[in-house]
Design a protein around this motif. Sequence first.
Motif, PDB file in Angstrom:
ATOM      1  N   PHE A  88       1.174  16.721   4.382  1.00  9.92           N
ATOM      2  CA  PHE A  88       0.531  17.852   3.711  1.00  9.92           C
ATOM      3  C   PHE A  88       1.195  19.176   3.964  1.00  9.92           C
ATOM      4  O   PHE A  88       1.074  20.091   3.199  1.00  9.92           O
ATOM      5  CB  PHE A  88      -0.949  17.896   4.099  1.00  9.92           C
ATOM      6  CG  PHE A  88      -1.623  16.589   3.835  1.00  9.92           C
ATOM      7  CD1 PHE A  88      -1.783  16.152   2.516  1.00  9.92           C
ATOM      8  CD2 PHE A  88      -2.041  15.779   4.852  1.00  9.92           C
ATOM      9  CE1 PHE A  88      -2.368  14.927   2.252  1.00  9.92           C
ATOM     10  CE2 PHE A  88      -2.640  14.557   4.590  1.00  9.92           C
ATOM     11  CZ  PHE A  88      -2.799  14.121   3.285  1.00  9.92           C
ATOM     12  N   LEU A 107       3.606  10.471   7.607  1.00 12.84           N
ATOM     13  CA  LEU A 107       2.201  10.750   7.303  1.00 12.84           C
ATOM     14  C   LEU A 107       1.752  12.060   7.932  1.00 12.84           C
ATOM     15  O   LEU A 107       0.973  12.808   7.352  1.00 12.84           O
ATOM     16  CB  LEU A 107       1.313   9.633   7.844  1.00 12.84           C
ATOM     17  CG  LEU A 107       1.029   8.447   6.933  1.00 12.84           C
ATOM     18  CD1 LEU A 107       0.006   7.554   7.603  1.00 12.84           C
ATOM     19  CD2 LEU A 107       0.545   8.899   5.579  1.00 12.84           C
ATOM     20  N   VAL A 132       0.879  -1.172   0.000  1.00 12.87           N
ATOM     21  CA  VAL A 132       0.000   0.000   0.000  1.00 12.87           C
ATOM     22  C   VAL A 132       0.913   1.217   0.000  1.00 12.87           C
ATOM     23  O   VAL A 132       1.726   1.394   0.906  1.00 12.87           O
ATOM     24  CB  VAL A 132      -0.919  -0.006   1.248  1.00 12.87           C
ATOM     25  CG1 VAL A 132      -1.712   1.278   1.311  1.00 12.87           C
ATOM     26  CG2 VAL A 132      -1.838  -1.214   1.225  1.00 12.87           C
ATOM     27  N   ASP A 133       0.784   1.990  -1.066  1.00 11.04           N
ATOM     28  CA  ASP A 133       1.699   3.115  -1.257  1.00 11.04           C
ATOM     29  C   ASP A 133       1.150   4.344  -0.547  1.00 11.04           C
ATOM     30  O   ASP A 133       0.236   5.010  -1.049  1.00 11.04           O
ATOM     31  CB  ASP A 133       1.868   3.357  -2.766  1.00 11.04           C
ATOM     32  CG  ASP A 133       2.998   4.327  -3.052  1.00 11.04           C
ATOM     33  OD1 ASP A 133       3.465   4.998  -2.105  1.00 11.04           O
ATOM     34  OD2 ASP A 133       3.408   4.416  -4.224  1.00 11.04           O
ATOM     35  N   LEU A 134       1.689   4.662   0.605  1.00  6.48           N
ATOM     36  CA  LEU A 134       1.213   5.813   1.378  1.00  6.48           C
ATOM     37  C   LEU A 134       2.139   7.016   1.207  1.00  6.48           C
ATOM     38  O   LEU A 134       2.145   7.914   2.044  1.00  6.48           O
ATOM     39  CB  LEU A 134       1.096   5.456   2.865  1.00  6.48           C
ATOM     40  CG  LEU A 134       0.077   4.382   3.249  1.00  6.48           C
ATOM     41  CD1 LEU A 134       0.031   4.227   4.774  1.00  6.48           C
ATOM     42  CD2 LEU A 134      -1.312   4.722   2.733  1.00  6.48           C
ATOM     43  N   ARG A 135       2.921   7.016   0.121  1.00 10.76           N
ATOM     44  CA  ARG A 135       3.786   8.184  -0.085  1.00 10.76           C
ATOM     45  C   ARG A 135       2.932   9.363  -0.532  1.00 10.76           C
ATOM     46  O   ARG A 135       2.058   9.212  -1.385  1.00 10.76           O
ATOM     47  CB  ARG A 135       4.827   7.876  -1.163  1.00 10.76           C
ATOM     48  CG  ARG A 135       5.876   6.882  -0.706  1.00 10.76           C
ATOM     49  CD  ARG A 135       6.811   6.577  -1.833  1.00 10.76           C
ATOM     50  NE  ARG A 135       6.090   5.978  -2.942  1.00 10.76           N
ATOM     51  CZ  ARG A 135       6.580   5.892  -4.177  1.00 10.76           C
ATOM     52  NH1 ARG A 135       7.752   6.415  -4.459  1.00 10.76           N
ATOM     53  NH2 ARG A 135       5.873   5.325  -5.126  1.00 10.76           N
ATOM     54  N   PRO A 136       3.169  10.513   0.031  1.00 10.94           N
ATOM     55  CA  PRO A 136       2.423  11.691  -0.416  1.00 10.94           C
ATOM     56  C   PRO A 136       2.741  12.005  -1.875  1.00 10.94           C
ATOM     57  O   PRO A 136       3.856  11.729  -2.333  1.00 10.94           O
ATOM     58  CB  PRO A 136       2.943  12.808   0.490  1.00 10.94           C
ATOM     59  CG  PRO A 136       3.773  12.160   1.534  1.00 10.94           C
ATOM     60  CD  PRO A 136       4.170  10.824   1.048  1.00 10.94           C
ATOM     61  N   VAL A 137       1.747  12.532  -2.569  1.00 12.00           N
ATOM     62  CA  VAL A 137       1.994  12.985  -3.936  1.00 12.00           C
ATOM     63  C   VAL A 137       2.453  14.429  -3.830  1.00 12.00           C
ATOM     64  O   VAL A 137       1.782  15.254  -3.212  1.00 12.00           O
ATOM     65  CB  VAL A 137       0.717  12.871  -4.781  1.00 12.00           C
ATOM     66  CG1 VAL A 137       0.945  13.447  -6.169  1.00 12.00           C
ATOM     67  CG2 VAL A 137       0.260  11.425  -4.837  1.00 12.00           C
ATOM     68  N   ILE A 171      -6.932   6.204   4.906  1.00  9.85           N
ATOM     69  CA  ILE A 171      -5.764   5.319   5.009  1.00  9.85           C
ATOM     70  C   ILE A 171      -6.182   3.999   5.642  1.00  9.85           C
ATOM     71  O   ILE A 171      -5.820   2.918   5.175  1.00  9.85           O
ATOM     72  CB  ILE A 171      -4.639   5.991   5.821  1.00  9.85           C
ATOM     73  CG1 ILE A 171      -4.113   7.204   5.051  1.00  9.85           C
ATOM     74  CG2 ILE A 171      -3.509   5.005   6.116  1.00  9.85           C
ATOM     75  CD1 ILE A 171      -3.146   8.056   5.831  1.00  9.85           C
ATOM     76  N   GLN A 203      -8.015  11.576   7.615  1.00  8.88           N
ATOM     77  CA  GLN A 203      -7.108  10.534   7.111  1.00  8.88           C
ATOM     78  C   GLN A 203      -7.670   9.113   7.264  1.00  8.88           C
ATOM     79  O   GLN A 203      -6.951   8.140   7.057  1.00  8.88           O
ATOM     80  CB  GLN A 203      -5.734  10.627   7.800  1.00  8.88           C
ATOM     81  CG  GLN A 203      -4.883  11.761   7.229  1.00  8.88           C
ATOM     82  CD  GLN A 203      -3.442  11.667   7.685  1.00  8.88           C
ATOM     83  OE1 GLN A 203      -3.178  11.568   8.875  1.00  8.88           O
ATOM     84  NE2 GLN A 203      -2.519  11.725   6.739  1.00  8.88           N
ATOM     85  N   GLY A 256       3.265  18.305  -4.244  1.00  4.59           N
ATOM     86  CA  GLY A 256       2.555  19.439  -4.839  1.00  4.59           C
ATOM     87  C   GLY A 256       1.081  19.494  -4.514  1.00  4.59           C
ATOM     88  O   GLY A 256       0.311  20.143  -5.207  1.00  4.59           O
ATOM     89  N   GLU A 257       0.668  18.801  -3.472  1.00  2.00           N
ATOM     90  CA  GLU A 257      -0.750  18.864  -3.110  1.00  2.00           C
ATOM     91  C   GLU A 257      -1.045  20.161  -2.375  1.00  2.00           C
ATOM     92  O   GLU A 257      -0.251  20.611  -1.555  1.00  2.00           O
ATOM     93  CB  GLU A 257      -1.125  17.670  -2.222  1.00  2.00           C
ATOM     94  CG  GLU A 257      -1.253  16.379  -3.010  1.00  2.00           C
ATOM     95  CD  GLU A 257      -1.801  15.253  -2.156  1.00  2.00           C
ATOM     96  OE1 GLU A 257      -1.584  15.301  -0.940  1.00  2.00           O
ATOM     97  OE2 GLU A 257      -2.433  14.354  -2.720  1.00  2.00           O
ATOM     98  N   LEU A 258      -2.180  20.744  -2.680  1.00  2.00           N
ATOM     99  CA  LEU A 258      -2.625  21.945  -1.965  1.00  2.00           C
ATOM    100  C   LEU A 258      -3.572  21.495  -0.865  1.00  2.00           C
ATOM    101  O   LEU A 258      -4.387  20.604  -1.062  1.00  2.00           O
ATOM    102  CB  LEU A 258      -3.359  22.884  -2.933  1.00  2.00           C
ATOM    103  CG  LEU A 258      -4.055  24.084  -2.287  1.00  2.00           C
ATOM    104  CD1 LEU A 258      -3.031  25.121  -1.841  1.00  2.00           C
ATOM    105  CD2 LEU A 258      -5.073  24.690  -3.246  1.00  2.00           C
ATOM    106  N   VAL A 259      -3.436  22.067   0.306  1.00  2.00           N
ATOM    107  CA  VAL A 259      -4.358  21.736   1.386  1.00  2.00           C
ATOM    108  C   VAL A 259      -5.203  22.954   1.680  1.00  2.00           C
ATOM    109  O   VAL A 259      -4.695  24.047   1.895  1.00  2.00           O
ATOM    110  CB  VAL A 259      -3.597  21.318   2.647  1.00  2.00           C
ATOM    111  CG1 VAL A 259      -4.563  21.045   3.772  1.00  2.00           C
ATOM    112  CG2 VAL A 259      -2.738  20.100   2.367  1.00  2.00           C
TER     113      VAL A 259
END
Lengths: 554, 103
Positions: free
Chosen positions: A141, A137, A90-95, A109, A106, A97-100
């Motif tokens: 963000f 994790l 399960v790939d929990l790496r952040p993508v 997950i 969460q 360039g995400e804007l929050v």
Amino acid sequence: MEFQQVGTGVPGLDGILAGGYLAACPTLIMGQPGCGKTLFLLQFLADGASRGTRAVCATCTESPERLQEHMKAFGHPVEQWMADGLLVFVDLRPVPGELVTGALDQTVIKVRLDAALGAGGADPTMGRLAIDDLNRLAYAFDPSGIAARQTLDLLRLLRDSGITTLISSAETEAARDSLVDYAVDAVIELRQTVERRLMTRTLRVTKMRGVQHGTNEYPFMIDDAGPSLMPVTQLEGQYHARAGMVSTGHARLDALLGGGLYRGGSLMITGTSGVGKSTLCGQLAAGLCADGLRVVYKTFEQEESELTHDFHGVGIDLRPFVENGRLRFVRARSVDCGLEEHLIRLARMADTDRPDVLIIDAVTSMTDLGDVTTVKSMLLRLIDTCKSRGILIIMVELLWDAQDSVSQMGLSSLLDTWIRLELQRQVGEYVRLIRVLKGRGANISHQIKEFRITDQGIAIEDPYVGGGSFVFGTEKLIREQAERHEHTRMRTRLERLQRELEVLPGAFDARLAQTRLEREEAIERLRDEINDLQRALENVHADARAVSAARGGG
Amino acid sequence: MATAPPPSPQTPVLRLFVLGQSETVRRAIANARTLGPVEVIDVRDDPGAAEAARILATPTLIRTDDTPARIVGDLRDLDAVRAHLGPPYDALGAENHHHHDDP
């Protein structure tokens, strides 16, 4: 409450944890980057997959492909497991360039992890879950870690649903404050230090609910089979008793040792440089191999080719045993790695190879790497390990001349058998002496013997005992030679007297016979003369009478 | 002056991953819909889609065409959302200001 525990897949760790990680609970592995946290997770998963348990690997930093490569490098059938649904990533790496913006949750997950654990209708609580670098994790963000609370919620959810989870996290104050105290039931801290320019890794269990775990700092190593620790034998239970003696293949040595050496026993050979410790090891190796035992010869000093050449030079031919696989040389240099790693390697080799005999030439090479106390405690555990596996361990301790033949290791109480080799200085020479100081459960000889290295292996000889002292070497030869001369002289005289004794009565008998003969002759002669004289006298009388008669007288 | 929202293909370019029904979810859906057609996916119904898109939090809005962009949260700052999505969404902000915010 009885805790169920699951295998860690890390040799030696189950023992320290008194069984394994806590089932149905989260366990945290914490440590600085690069100390091997991820590898503990991967081995935990591999242990599960190899038992047919679904193993889910959630990764927050490294790519799943990278982790798969790690597992493959440890020899695990990763592709097969993935095809069989036993290993799921399960790939929990952040993508990037995400804007929050605004509130977030969460829980997704947990949904993803549940989906992976429960794929194909499986019960998620039957699987194993590992989350690598969980602390990332919280910073998925933004750098201030706004999701930290969410991460804690996630852990709470995992704990509530009774999933056996192993989490790794960098050691940060935040991780310490939140994770350790509230979110996990067990904490294992990894540490790595560099001492004498050698890396040492240690592990400590700082929290484990409901389990009597080991509390020390345990060294561990990482090699091409993953992380491993020295086994803690006292937690593994029963020793195999020393079982059966094996012959050393050398009649005089056997006699000295009271019959031979015990399987599962321990032998220490101590002596100063050049006294013949390695030669004795070679002799023992040859004898034990000839007995059909499998021997591993760990050398810290010489290479295999040098050793076999040297042994061959003194009539000990080990090459046939190397060829038929009974004897294996393992070379290591003390500077290759830290003390703990050397010993863990040895212990693991003892576990995987299961030789009958392990020779370590010389354990003192390891004192370069740690203080005597540390080395001693590690050796103690190695001896325990060998004992529990029925392996005869033969160790060599090099003594410095200045030590006056006193062992610095102070291992006596741990040893079953202790042989001391000494060089004794005599007029113009040194002689080698051998002495068995200790032999548990064997009727050993307490005499000091002379130990010679000949072109046909070692020879053990009795000392010259006489004049109230033991004498060895040339002195012994001289004394023996003098004694031999004296013996010869006495023997010759004895023979002469014996011959005389044989001859003498005959001689007297002959003389007696002669005397008797002479007596007879003398008597005869006397009698003859007397007879003659009497006859003559009678004749004279007769003649006178005849004359008188003729003259008419009478 | 403003260009129209992009021509809508069979599946919308914008995907909104949500979890269940909540005030935040409703707000996020309403905010997202001001941007154009949106495919709303509940991760409980389709965890595989969440896995494929590597969703770490809900709501997450994803632009799926060849200028990808991701926005996490209830999208309350629509101007920032438009700016992050880039053209053509960034041009709509000035005239459309009735975004959904906290009550």
